[in-house]
Scaffold this active site. Sequence first.
Site, PDB file in Angstrom:
ATOM      1  CG  HIS A  18      -1.834   1.178   1.291  1.00 51.61           C
ATOM      2  ND1 HIS A  18      -3.097   1.169   0.741  1.00 51.61           N
ATOM      3  CD2 HIS A  18      -1.676   2.425   1.823  1.00 51.61           C
ATOM      4  CE1 HIS A  18      -3.673   2.349   0.927  1.00 51.61           C
ATOM      5  NE2 HIS A  18      -2.828   3.126   1.587  1.00 51.61           N
ATOM      6  CD  GLU A  19       1.591   3.604   3.664  1.00 50.78           C
ATOM      7  OE1 GLU A  19       1.868   4.671   3.072  1.00 50.78           O
ATOM      8  OE2 GLU A  19       0.522   3.445   4.303  1.00 50.78           O
ATOM      9  CG  HIS A  22       0.388   6.208  -0.715  1.00 47.72           C
ATOM     10  ND1 HIS A  22      -0.683   6.651  -1.460  1.00 47.72           N
ATOM     11  CD2 HIS A  22      -0.149   5.584   0.374  1.00 47.72           C
ATOM     12  CE1 HIS A  22      -1.811   6.316  -0.859  1.00 47.72           C
ATOM     13  NE2 HIS A  22      -1.513   5.661   0.244  1.00 47.72           N
TER      14      HIS A  22
END
Length: 333
Positions: A18-19, A22
């Site tokens: 997920h990170e 980003h």
Amino acid sequence: MNTIAISIIVFGALVFFHELGHFLVAKLCDIKVNEFSLGFGPILVSLKKGETLYSIRTLPLGGYVKMEGEDEKTGDPRAFSNKPVGARMAVVIAGPIMNLLMAVILISLIGFFGGVATTKVTVIPNSPAELAGIKDGDIIAAIDDKKISSWDETVSIISQKPNQVIELEILRNGEKKEILVKTEREPETGRGVIGIKSMVIRYSLLYSVRAGVQRTFWASGMILSSIPRLLTGRGLSDLVGPLGIAHMVGEAARFGIFNVLYLTAFISINLGLLNLLPVPALDGSRLVFLLVEFLRGKPIDPEKEGMIHFLGFALLMLLMVFVLYRDFMRLYM
């Protein structure tokens, strides 16, 4: 101990992907990233490379990518807040998209190495399916006039109809047949069952990827359909926290690595979609603020937005504590 270790690996992988979404898009947009962290709280291990601190922190329940100017005003031209709206939206949405991509990858690997569950079935002896005339090798094509494209869809429809007569359209040696079956109610779960199992078949990598995409879309649809219940409070009893997930991971591990991977894929889809909800501190809320900025032609005060996200984060932590308590009482008391 094995359950704890596997659970930490699963949580870590979910947060990392997920990170990473980003982080990668932020770098592509030339946004200054101050820190890439797995976990919250005090730092356990860290490494400074270039302008970014890479860290692993004490509580493995989340993570973050800290970008310059994310929640405050700054004159740095590489700050998040000074980039075009489109670039910032891309950074925000990249995390949830990466979770969906992770699910596709995991399900594809399961299909390639372990096999894809198909709608071609084997029949349990003396089951409602056998008594109705279904045979090994039959292919379920439709249930109650609804076309079927996956085994998950087959199980989902049948499980919602305990103690009911359903009409199956099957393919047998290229011929269509209509068969009526009376479902049974499974005592432990209350689900409808008819006594069939999927034939698991290993396919090429390309077909496995296609199956991964299809199952991810199917699971996404199931999750999205349950969100209205969650938002109205009726689905709060279905929420599972870290303890509950760890328990499910442990149960899945008893049946092999492919079960763990499939559960991880499903959790990843949940994480990606729930992060898109317009709840303060989640990615969906940031997207709403960016959309408002795009429509009004000027940004909302970053400090005010940051305060809203902070309050939202605090409320999410309270919800987490509540879910942890309920998981503990359900599993250990």
